[in-house]
Design a protein around this motif. Structure first.
Motif, PDB file in Angstrom:
ATOM      1  N   LYS A   1       0.810  -1.210   0.000  1.00  0.00           N
ATOM      2  CA  LYS A   1       0.000   0.000   0.000  1.00  0.00           C
ATOM      3  C   LYS A   1       0.842   1.257   0.000  1.00  0.00           C
ATOM      4  CE  LYS A   1      -3.927  -2.137   2.337  1.00  0.00           C
ATOM      5  NZ  LYS A   1      -4.811  -2.074   3.525  1.00  0.00           N
ATOM      6  N   ASP A   2       1.972   1.227   0.722  1.00  0.00           N
ATOM      7  CA  ASP A   2       2.802   2.422   0.797  1.00  0.00           C
ATOM      8  C   ASP A   2       3.802   2.515  -0.335  1.00  0.00           C
ATOM      9  OD1 ASP A   2       4.214   0.268   1.524  1.00  0.00           O
ATOM     10  OD2 ASP A   2       5.068   1.127   3.370  1.00  0.00           O
ATOM     11  N   GLY A   3       3.680   1.665  -1.357  1.00  0.00           N
ATOM     12  CA  GLY A   3       4.602   1.687  -2.484  1.00  0.00           C
ATOM     13  C   GLY A   3       5.756   0.739  -2.341  1.00  0.00           C
ATOM     14  N   ALA A   4       5.990   0.140  -1.196  1.00  0.00           N
ATOM     15  CA  ALA A   4       7.093  -0.787  -0.994  1.00  0.00           C
ATOM     16  C   ALA A   4       6.680  -2.197  -1.399  1.00  0.00           C
ATOM     17  CB  ALA A   4       7.532  -0.772   0.467  1.00  0.00           C
ATOM     18  N   VAL A   5       7.681  -3.030  -1.722  1.00  0.00           N
ATOM     19  CA  VAL A   5       7.430  -4.414  -2.111  1.00  0.00           C
ATOM     20  C   VAL A   5       7.198  -5.233  -0.844  1.00  0.00           C
ATOM     21  CG1 VAL A   5       8.376  -6.429  -3.269  1.00  0.00           C
ATOM     22  CG2 VAL A   5       8.830  -4.143  -4.177  1.00  0.00           C
ATOM     23  N   ARG A   6       6.168  -6.051  -0.853  1.00  0.00           N
ATOM     24  CA  ARG A   6       5.823  -6.875   0.312  1.00  0.00           C
ATOM     25  C   ARG A   6       6.483  -8.245   0.170  1.00  0.00           C
ATOM     26  NH1 ARG A   6       1.791  -6.912   4.235  1.00  0.00           N
ATOM     27  NH2 ARG A   6       1.172  -8.979   4.982  1.00  0.00           N
ATOM     28  N   VAL A   7       7.317  -8.615   1.149  1.00  0.00           N
ATOM     29  CA  VAL A   7       8.023  -9.899   1.147  1.00  0.00           C
ATOM     30  C   VAL A   7       7.677 -10.615   2.446  1.00  0.00           C
ATOM     31  CG1 VAL A   7      10.247 -11.065   1.014  1.00  0.00           C
ATOM     32  CG2 VAL A   7       9.895  -8.916  -0.221  1.00  0.00           C
ATOM     33  N   VAL A   8       7.196 -11.847   2.311  1.00  0.00           N
ATOM     34  CA  VAL A   8       6.811 -12.657   3.465  1.00  0.00           C
ATOM     35  C   VAL A   8       7.907 -13.684   3.718  1.00  0.00           C
ATOM     36  CG1 VAL A   8       5.079 -14.207   4.441  1.00  0.00           C
ATOM     37  CG2 VAL A   8       4.381 -12.328   2.941  1.00  0.00           C
ATOM     38  N   LEU A   9       8.419 -13.717   4.950  1.00  0.00           N
ATOM     39  CA  LEU A   9       9.467 -14.663   5.346  1.00  0.00           C
ATOM     40  C   LEU A   9       8.850 -15.803   6.128  1.00  0.00           C
ATOM     41  CD1 LEU A   9      12.290 -12.236   6.568  1.00  0.00           C
ATOM     42  CD2 LEU A   9      11.755 -13.007   4.250  1.00  0.00           C
ATOM     43  N   THR A  10       9.276 -17.026   5.826  1.00  0.00           N
ATOM     44  CA  THR A  10       8.887 -18.225   6.567  1.00  0.00           C
ATOM     45  C   THR A  10      10.150 -18.948   7.007  1.00  0.00           C
ATOM     46  OG1 THR A  10       8.717 -19.492   4.510  1.00  0.00           O
ATOM     47  CG2 THR A  10       6.700 -18.482   5.360  1.00  0.00           C
TER      48      THR A  10
ATOM     49  N   GLU B   1       7.461 -11.093   8.815  1.00  0.00           N
ATOM     50  CA  GLU B   1       7.888 -12.377   9.368  1.00  0.00           C
ATOM     51  C   GLU B   1       6.651 -13.153   9.795  1.00  0.00           C
ATOM     52  OE1 GLU B   1      10.467 -11.262  12.500  1.00  0.00           O
ATOM     53  OE2 GLU B   1      12.101 -10.647  11.170  1.00  0.00           O
ATOM     54  N   ALA B   2       6.402 -14.265   9.103  1.00  0.00           N
ATOM     55  CA  ALA B   2       5.162 -15.002   9.321  1.00  0.00           C
ATOM     56  C   ALA B   2       5.056 -15.549  10.737  1.00  0.00           C
ATOM     57  CB  ALA B   2       5.061 -16.151   8.315  1.00  0.00           C
ATOM     58  N   TRP B   3       6.217 -15.887  11.348  1.00  0.00           N
ATOM     59  CA  TRP B   3       6.148 -16.478  12.697  1.00  0.00           C
ATOM     60  C   TRP B   3       5.836 -15.445  13.765  1.00  0.00           C
ATOM     61  CZ3 TRP B   3      10.405 -16.167   9.562  1.00  0.00           C
ATOM     62  CH2 TRP B   3      11.403 -15.268   9.947  1.00  0.00           C
TER      63      TRP B   3
END
Length: 487
Positions: free
Chosen positions: A264-273, A328-330
């Motif tokens: 939403k803020d223009g940044a790339v969303r990266v999900v860590l598992t 961070e998913a955890w």
């Protein structure tokens, strides 16, 4: 040219109790001094202990002299007793100069003479004693013993003899590998012994049992269904793994050609598992480490491996232009599972009286309900329908006999400090009157509940006992003149 002074050394190792510090848990006798190494930080090894024992035996065989034969000025190998508070503590042995040897014929301990049955006859035999004192040392106490004459000469110490000690040192260092002289190089320590299973190279590895339950592989972190892998014990815990060579390659997704969907803020969303990664060979340290993966903009996850800090730095560098939002998913709280409401437990009839939890009005036994609320049993009116709260009744102000609204009889008296207290009036099976303590009953009584003299006399006549004092009636009116005044 003088001869070099010989000093014999024995093989030592770091103390296993204190870890080589010389200090351990505090005690009131020696403070924090370690009991195993006595503050020296080292203890004898197996070879050093054997050499020391043989060295002491040789010294005792050649230098031992009875204490009664010592003369002032002799140098002996012994210890003296000190005191820590009121507790005697023996110091470590060392070469000490004799100051005095005192023999007392009747200054020792006495022993009772026993008959054939082992009973004391009243006769006491006094044994001589020997008192050995060394030259002045701070905190020194003389060493003394008392024993029969035939045993007194068995107390021996090693008297200094330079040539003999030199011969014993040379012979001990020559024969035992755990000892060496200060003029020699210390012997090499033996290599650690290997386990028998490691020495036998031809021994075939034992087959591992199949896993009875599904679990994550300790190597690749992927799911292993039951009976599809192996089960083994690693660092005291049971672990699951794929069969040898059957771990699948980690799925690595290709980099998306198109620009990832920005947040939403223009940044790339990266999900860590993350997943647990177990080592292939048992080794000291943690039983497993975390292996991380990342997914960009909803794309398939890409395996990265250990190192959370380096993964974060890589993502910040890669998306420096647009910015990156690392999730961070955890650490993301999962939604709370829906808890099925338990059916309400039906209320029961109250076996005992109590205050209503809703209106605080007293509920007599059998006139309301008893139910469990937040783990506590409480009382309330039937169905929770509380009656209209009556106007407050006037409190009890004078001692006397009272009848509660439920029909119970009470006797009110005045205490030492002027406070009123009440006791319930009951009758036993034998017809006697008892005054039973009923906490809180004074607050349920009112001045309107007070009995008249006529009512009290009528009840006493029915009981044949005075309800005020509990004694048998001596008058026909039902109550004597003293108790009539207390109604």
């Amino acid at each position: 040219m003088t001869d070099t002074k010989l000093i014999i050394n024995f093989e030592t190792t770091e103390c296993s109790r204190c870890g080589g510090t010389g200090h351990h848990q505090y005690n009131q006798i020696t403070g924090t001094v370690c009991f195993q190494c006595l503050g020296t930080k080292t203890v004898l090894t197996r070879r050093g202990r054997l050499a020391r024992e043989r060295y002491d035996e040789a010294m005792a065989a050649r230098l031992a002299v009875p204490v009664v034969d010592l003369q002032p000025g002799d140098l002996v190998w012994a210890h003296y007793s000190t005191y820590s508070g009121y507790t005697p503590v023996d110091s470590r042995k060392a070469w000490r100069r004799v100051k005095a040897v005192e023999i007392q014929e009747n200054g020792g301990i006495g022993r009772h003479v026993l008959d054939a049955d082992g009973n004391k006859t009243g006769e006491i035999i006094w044994h001589p004693s020997v008192r050995l004192e060394f030259e002045s040392t701070q905190g020194e106490r003389a060493v003394s013993r008392s024993m029969p004459v035939e045993e007194l000469r068995e107390w021996t110490v090693n008297r200094h003899d330079g040539p003999a000690i030199r011969e014993i040192m040379i012979a001990t260092a020559k024969r035992y590998t755990g000892a060496w002289l200060n003029t020699e190089e210390p012997p090499a320590r033996p290599a650690p012994r290997l386990r028998k299973s490691a020495d036998v190279e031809t021994q075939e590895p034992k087959a591992l049992p199949a896993n009875k339950f599904a679990g994550d592989c300790r190597h690749c972190g992927q799911r292993v269904e039951e009976q599809q892998g192996e089960r083994l014990r690693v660092d005291g815990r049971w672990a699951v793994q794929h069969k040898t060579g059957e771990c699948p390659e980690p799925a690595r997704a290709e980099e998306p050609k198109e620009a990832p969907v920005p947040a939403k803020d223009g940044a790339v969303r990266v999900v860590l598992t993350r997943a647990k990664l177990y080592p292939e060979v048992s080794r000291p340290g943690p039983a497993w480490t975390w292996s991380y993966s990342y997914a960009i903009g909803g794309a398939p996850a890409v395996g990265y491996g250990p190192g959370l800090s380096s993964l974060r730095d890589m993502l910040r560098t890669k998306f420096r232009a647009t910015g990156v939002e690392i999730v961070e998913a955890w650490n993301t709280p999962a939604p709370a599972p829906a808890v099925e409401a338990k059916p309400a437990r039906p209320a029961m009839v109250n076996k005992f009286g109590g205050s209503c939890r809703l209106c605080s009005v007293w509920v007599e036994e059998g006139k309301g309900e008893r139910l469990n609320v937040d783990g506590k049993w409480v009382t309330q009116h039937t169905g929770g329908t509380c009656p209209e709260k009556p106007a407050p009744r006037p409190a009890v102000e004078e001692p006397g006999l009272y009848r509660a609204p439920g029909g119970r009889l009470y006797r009110v008296r005045e205490g030492d400090e002027g406070r009123l207290y009440s006791r319930e009036i009951t009758r036993t099976e034998a017809g006697n009157v008892r005054f039973v303590r009923d906490p809180g009953s004074i607050s349920r009584l009112s001045s309107e509940d007070r009995l008249s003299v006529e009512e009290a006399e009528r009840i006493s006549q029915d009981w044949d006992v005075c309800m005020n004092c509990g004694r048998e009636l001596t008058v026909s009116r039902g109550m004597g003149p003293v108790c009539r005044k207390r109604v």
